[in-house]
Motif scaffolding. Sequence first.
Motif, PDB file in Angstrom:
ATOM      1  N   GLY A   6       0.831  -1.211   0.000  1.00 17.98           N
ATOM      2  CA  GLY A   6       0.000   0.000   0.000  1.00 17.98           C
ATOM      3  C   GLY A   6       0.859   1.252   0.000  1.00 17.98           C
ATOM      4  N   SER A   8       1.790   3.115  -2.468  1.00 20.23           N
ATOM      5  CA  SER A   8       1.587   4.114  -3.530  1.00 20.23           C
ATOM      6  C   SER A   8       0.740   5.313  -3.106  1.00 20.23           C
ATOM      7  CB  SER A   8       0.945   3.447  -4.752  1.00 20.23           C
ATOM      8  OG  SER A   8      -0.337   2.976  -4.420  1.00 20.23           O
ATOM      9  N   ILE A  11      -1.750   6.535   3.686  1.00 24.26           N
ATOM     10  CA  ILE A  11      -0.900   6.358   4.872  1.00 24.26           C
ATOM     11  C   ILE A  11       0.411   5.664   4.494  1.00 24.26           C
ATOM     12  CG2 ILE A  11      -0.838   5.433   7.215  1.00 24.26           C
ATOM     13  CD1 ILE A  11      -3.978   5.207   7.007  1.00 24.26           C
ATOM     14  N   ARG A  31      -0.484  -1.700  -6.608  1.00 19.05           N
ATOM     15  CA  ARG A  31      -0.729  -2.056  -8.017  1.00 19.05           C
ATOM     16  C   ARG A  31      -0.163  -1.018  -8.986  1.00 19.05           C
ATOM     17  NH1 ARG A  31      -7.007  -2.425  -7.318  1.00 19.05           N
ATOM     18  NH2 ARG A  31      -6.360  -0.560  -6.223  1.00 19.05           N
ATOM     19  N   ASP A  32      -0.233   0.264  -8.604  1.00 16.04           N
ATOM     20  CA  ASP A  32       0.057   1.347  -9.552  1.00 16.04           C
ATOM     21  C   ASP A  32       1.571   1.558  -9.706  1.00 16.04           C
ATOM     22  OD1 ASP A  32       0.444   3.881 -10.782  1.00 16.04           O
ATOM     23  OD2 ASP A  32      -1.545   4.518 -10.117  1.00 16.04           O
ATOM     24  N   ASP A  56      -0.908  -7.014  -7.524  1.00 16.07           N
ATOM     25  CA  ASP A  56      -2.303  -6.946  -7.098  1.00 16.07           C
ATOM     26  C   ASP A  56      -2.514  -8.020  -6.035  1.00 16.07           C
ATOM     27  OD1 ASP A  56      -5.044  -7.033  -6.727  1.00 16.07           O
ATOM     28  OD2 ASP A  56      -5.503  -6.758  -8.855  1.00 16.07           O
ATOM     29  N   LEU A  57      -2.794  -7.596  -4.819  1.00 18.50           N
ATOM     30  CA  LEU A  57      -2.923  -8.555  -3.713  1.00 18.50           C
ATOM     31  C   LEU A  57      -4.093  -9.512  -3.891  1.00 18.50           C
ATOM     32  CD1 LEU A  57      -2.154  -6.279  -0.634  1.00 18.50           C
ATOM     33  CD2 LEU A  57      -0.785  -8.204  -1.433  1.00 18.50           C
ATOM     34  N   LEU A  83      -0.037  -2.203   4.709  1.00 20.64           N
ATOM     35  CA  LEU A  83      -0.951  -1.051   4.691  1.00 20.64           C
ATOM     36  C   LEU A  83      -1.933  -1.090   3.541  1.00 20.64           C
ATOM     37  CD1 LEU A  83       1.961   0.586   5.945  1.00 20.64           C
ATOM     38  CD2 LEU A  83      -0.084   1.898   6.469  1.00 20.64           C
ATOM     39  N   TYR A 150     -16.150  -4.990   4.744  1.00 17.68           N
ATOM     40  CA  TYR A 150     -14.825  -4.427   5.062  1.00 17.68           C
ATOM     41  C   TYR A 150     -14.390  -4.865   6.466  1.00 17.68           C
ATOM     42  CZ  TYR A 150     -11.323  -0.822   6.170  1.00 17.68           C
ATOM     43  OH  TYR A 150     -10.184  -0.162   6.550  1.00 17.68           O
ATOM     44  N   LYS A 154     -11.104  -7.229   7.548  1.00 17.07           N
ATOM     45  CA  LYS A 154     -10.065  -6.737   8.466  1.00 17.07           C
ATOM     46  C   LYS A 154     -10.032  -7.578   9.742  1.00 17.07           C
ATOM     47  CE  LYS A 154      -8.200  -3.130   6.416  1.00 17.07           C
ATOM     48  NZ  LYS A 154      -6.762  -3.075   6.118  1.00 17.07           N
ATOM     49  N   VAL A 183      -9.073   8.282   8.742  1.00 17.81           N
ATOM     50  CA  VAL A 183      -7.934   9.076   8.258  1.00 17.81           C
ATOM     51  C   VAL A 183      -8.359   9.752   6.956  1.00 17.81           C
ATOM     52  CG1 VAL A 183      -5.489   9.003   7.614  1.00 17.81           C
ATOM     53  CG2 VAL A 183      -6.395   7.284   9.205  1.00 17.81           C
ATOM     54  N   THR A 185      -7.852  10.237   3.755  1.00 22.20           N
ATOM     55  CA  THR A 185      -7.151   9.742   2.559  1.00 22.20           C
ATOM     56  C   THR A 185      -8.188   9.494   1.461  1.00 22.20           C
ATOM     57  OG1 THR A 185      -7.431   7.427   3.149  1.00 22.20           O
ATOM     58  CG2 THR A 185      -5.438   8.515   3.979  1.00 22.20           C
ATOM     59  N   GLY A 271      -9.124   1.770  -4.306  1.00 23.27           N
ATOM     60  CA  GLY A 271      -8.040   0.940  -3.831  1.00 23.27           C
ATOM     61  C   GLY A 271      -7.672  -0.126  -4.764  1.00 23.27           C
TER      62      GLY A 271
HETATM   63  N1  LIG Z   1      -8.450   5.935   5.613  1.00 20.74           N
HETATM   64  C1  LIG Z   1      -9.113   5.475   6.664  1.00 20.74           C
HETATM   65  O1  LIG Z   1     -10.036   6.122   7.193  1.00 20.74           O
HETATM   66  C2  LIG Z   1      -8.750   4.130   7.251  1.00 20.74           C
HETATM   67  C3  LIG Z   1      -9.371   3.763   8.462  1.00 20.74           C
HETATM   68  C4  LIG Z   1      -9.058   2.522   9.020  1.00 20.74           C
HETATM   69  C5  LIG Z   1      -8.132   1.700   8.404  1.00 20.74           C
HETATM   70  N2  LIG Z   1      -7.538   2.104   7.244  1.00 20.74           N
HETATM   71  C6  LIG Z   1      -6.591   1.177   6.620  1.00 20.74           C
HETATM   72  O2  LIG Z   1      -5.360   1.839   6.433  1.00 20.74           O
HETATM   73  C7  LIG Z   1      -4.675   1.269   5.326  1.00 20.74           C
HETATM   74  C8  LIG Z   1      -4.224   2.364   4.376  1.00 20.74           C
HETATM   75  O3  LIG Z   1      -5.396   3.000   3.860  1.00 20.74           O
HETATM   76  P1  LIG Z   1      -5.374   4.470   3.227  1.00 20.74           P
HETATM   77  O4  LIG Z   1      -6.379   5.254   3.953  1.00 20.74           O
HETATM   78  O5  LIG Z   1      -3.982   4.952   3.106  1.00 20.74           O
HETATM   79  O6  LIG Z   1      -6.007   4.122   1.792  1.00 20.74           O
HETATM   80  P2  LIG Z   1      -5.596   4.574   0.313  1.00 20.74           P
HETATM   81  O7  LIG Z   1      -5.110   5.959   0.280  1.00 20.74           O
HETATM   82  O8  LIG Z   1      -6.764   4.194  -0.539  1.00 20.74           O
HETATM   83  O9  LIG Z   1      -4.375   3.602  -0.020  1.00 20.74           O
HETATM   84  C9  LIG Z   1      -4.600   2.213  -0.170  1.00 20.74           C
HETATM   85  C10 LIG Z   1      -3.329   1.574  -0.652  1.00 20.74           C
HETATM   86  O10 LIG Z   1      -3.597   0.168  -0.874  1.00 20.74           O
HETATM   87  C11 LIG Z   1      -3.206  -0.176  -2.205  1.00 20.74           C
HETATM   88  N3  LIG Z   1      -4.081  -1.227  -2.716  1.00 20.74           N
HETATM   89  C12 LIG Z   1      -5.434  -1.188  -2.832  1.00 20.74           C
HETATM   90  N4  LIG Z   1      -5.896  -2.313  -3.404  1.00 20.74           N
HETATM   91  C13 LIG Z   1      -4.800  -3.087  -3.656  1.00 20.74           C
HETATM   92  C14 LIG Z   1      -4.624  -4.358  -4.247  1.00 20.74           C
HETATM   93  N5  LIG Z   1      -5.661  -5.093  -4.696  1.00 20.74           N
HETATM   94  N6  LIG Z   1      -3.370  -4.846  -4.348  1.00 20.74           N
HETATM   95  C15 LIG Z   1      -2.315  -4.139  -3.897  1.00 20.74           C
HETATM   96  N7  LIG Z   1      -2.415  -2.928  -3.340  1.00 20.74           N
HETATM   97  C16 LIG Z   1      -3.655  -2.409  -3.218  1.00 20.74           C
HETATM   98  C17 LIG Z   1      -3.337   1.131  -2.989  1.00 20.74           C
HETATM   99  O11 LIG Z   1      -2.473   1.188  -4.098  1.00 20.74           O
HETATM  100  P3  LIG Z   1      -2.872   0.850  -5.628  1.00 20.74           P
HETATM  101  O12 LIG Z   1      -4.167   1.519  -5.896  1.00 20.74           O
HETATM  102  O13 LIG Z   1      -1.705   1.413  -6.384  1.00 20.74           O
HETATM  103  O14 LIG Z   1      -2.916  -0.625  -5.692  1.00 20.74           O
HETATM  104  C18 LIG Z   1      -2.836   2.154  -1.958  1.00 20.74           C
HETATM  105  O15 LIG Z   1      -1.431   2.213  -1.961  1.00 20.74           O
HETATM  106  C19 LIG Z   1      -5.668   0.283   4.676  1.00 20.74           C
HETATM  107  O16 LIG Z   1      -5.354  -1.019   5.066  1.00 20.74           O
HETATM  108  C20 LIG Z   1      -7.003   0.715   5.238  1.00 20.74           C
HETATM  109  O17 LIG Z   1      -7.934  -0.355   5.264  1.00 20.74           O
HETATM  110  C21 LIG Z   1      -7.818   3.291   6.654  1.00 20.74           C
END
Ligand SMILES: NC(=O)c1ccc[n+]([C@@H]2O[C@H](COP(=O)([O-])OP(=O)(O)OC[C@H]3O[C@@H](n4cnc5c(N)ncnc54)[C@H](OP(=O)(O)O)[C@@H]3O)[C@@H](O)[C@H]2O)c1
Length: 271
Positions: A6, A8, A11, A31-32, A56-57, A83, A150, A154, A183, A185, A271
């Motif tokens: 994660g 790219s 967080i 992935r990106d 791609d996970l 992440l 979701y 998790k 967060v 994002t 994502g």
């Molecule tokens: N934001 C919140 O409010 C929040 C709250 C609780 C927990 N979290 C957790 O915190 C972590 C980070 O989230 P974030 O808020 O930073 O989200 P984000 O900005 O959407 O980033 C998600 C990351 O996961 C990667 N990803 C998504 N699908 C994927 C796949 N199939 N294979 C490989 N990589 C994949 C994305 O990259 P690509 O698109 O390039 O693949 C990106 O780097 C996640 O595990 C999320 O569940 C977030």
Amino acid sequence: MIVVTGASGGIGREVCLALAARGEDLVLTARDRGRLEELAEEIRALGATAAPHSCDLRDQEQVAQLAARILREHGVPDAVLCLAGHSIRRGLAETFGRPHDLVRLTGTNLLGPATLLLALMEPMCTAGRGRLVAVTSASTRIPTPGWAAYGASKAGLDSWLRSLRPEAARHGVRIAIVEMPLVATAMAAPSYGSAPLGALTPSRAARRVLHALDAPRTLVSPPWARAGAVLSQLAPTLAAGVAGRAGAVLLRAAARSPRPTSPAARREGRG
Ligand SMILES: NC(=O)c1ccc[n+]([C@@H]2O[C@H](COP(=O)([O-])OP(=O)(O)OC[C@H]3O[C@@H](n4cnc5c(N)ncnc54)[C@H](OP(=O)(O)O)[C@@H]3O)[C@@H](O)[C@H]2O)c1
């Protein structure tokens, strides 16, 4: 060397930049490919090393190949930070006929990370050292209407890692879980807007991940999430009702903040 999934965006990107400032060698995955390569350039400009590997996970074959490539090209990791994540918010009525939501979410949030961790953990256990950090969600402990699939994905990763933790520790591999609150994002934006009420910034969220990496902690979780976890056990219906009402407050606040323009992005977390 530290592997970050994660990397790219959101967080994960902030975590990578903070680790780069410390001079850590990084393996970046998501992935990106374009965004990974841009980040790797930024990290090299800070004087650290970064190797981008797209994966791609949800694709088990790609995950197995990624793990083999990491071990072959970079050796046994000192730490793996999970992440990467995907979220979808849907109420019950919208969920009917969509079992594939569960397939998509468990692929990204449970099966993919678990497959990667298993492959990397084995040589880490043999080496007798290492650290795994997984970012789950406060909704893992407080099941929340709208976030069923979701939360389940998790919770699966959370339970799997908690069960493995004592044995991994005997092999010198420490496992920590970060139950992340909201967060600001790209993941949160489709539901709650670009500046959700009470949300952490990505850099503050990244500090929680670094704390889990550095400190002898097994769980990094906000006090209200721990209290909510107890309430969920004692009074599950009440706890879900309170969580649902809190979510509704956030949605109302989001109605007054900027929204993403794509209809698909509005329906789902990206994502
Ligand atoms: N934001 C919140 O409010 C929040 C709250 C609780 C927990 N979290 C957790 O915190 C972590 C980070 O989230 P974030 O808020 O930073 O989200 P984000 O900005 O959407 O980033 C998600 C990351 O996961 C990667 N990803 C998504 N699908 C994927 C796949 N199939 N294979 C490989 N990589 C994949 C994305 O990259 P690509 O698109 O390039 O693949 C990106 O780097 C996640 O595990 C999320 O569940 C977030």
